[in-house]
Design an enzyme around this catalytic site. Sequence first.
Site, PDB file in Angstrom:
ATOM      1  N   GLU A   1      -3.676   5.023   3.501  1.00  0.00           N
ATOM      2  CA  GLU A   1      -2.853   4.824   2.311  1.00  0.00           C
ATOM      3  C   GLU A   1      -3.070   3.433   1.737  1.00  0.00           C
ATOM      4  OE1 GLU A   1      -1.027   6.209   0.186  1.00  0.00           O
ATOM      5  OE2 GLU A   1       0.442   7.592   1.016  1.00  0.00           O
TER       6      GLU A   1
ATOM      7  N   PHE B   1       5.960  -5.903  -8.366  1.00  0.00           N
ATOM      8  CA  PHE B   1       5.018  -4.915  -8.869  1.00  0.00           C
ATOM      9  C   PHE B   1       3.612  -5.486  -8.718  1.00  0.00           C
ATOM     10  CE2 PHE B   1       4.838  -0.904 -11.158  1.00  0.00           C
ATOM     11  CZ  PHE B   1       3.492  -0.836 -11.389  1.00  0.00           C
TER      12      PHE B   1
END
Length: 188
Positions: free
Chosen positions: A100, A153
Amino acid sequence: MNADIARIVLTEERIAGKVKEAAAWLDGKFSKANTAPLFIGVLKGSVMFFCDLVRAMHTPVVIDFMKVSSYGTNASSSGMPKIEMDLSESVSGRDVVLVEDIVDSGFTLARLRELMIGRGAKTFTVVTLLDKPARRVVSVRADFACFEVGDEFIVGYGLDYAQRYRNLPYIGVLKREIYEDETKGIKR
């Protein structure tokens, strides 16, 4: 540095060092296995990490890919991971390694773990480039996380915002005005 990046969180050199460390950990875990483990890259975000990771390994591996979406063009997870492209290889009776880019809310990882175990995977190991525990909604953990990051972010090295910034060789914090403007319909 890209003009849309507020600051660099992880340099190309730090990433490369941790990728080698993750590869060595996996080699230690699977080098004595009778069969090559099946490495599954979750597209599109993990592709840079996935390729660098398997190239750094000495253990023979089989590779396959899945495309799972829970963000789309949004800045936050929908909480409902959708499999857009499934595996071509069977996981039944195999050592499966899920690679991932980031474990964030945990929804995708929980869904894929359930799916692979349900399909008969012998073992299920998760390696992630980034772990963001501050955003975790579902109680899941990677077996090996290269870096823990804060609740910012971030983009680069495969991670994107609206399909942009994946090709940056580092990981950086995206300027807030970039994704706030776009959620209001203003394209930059």
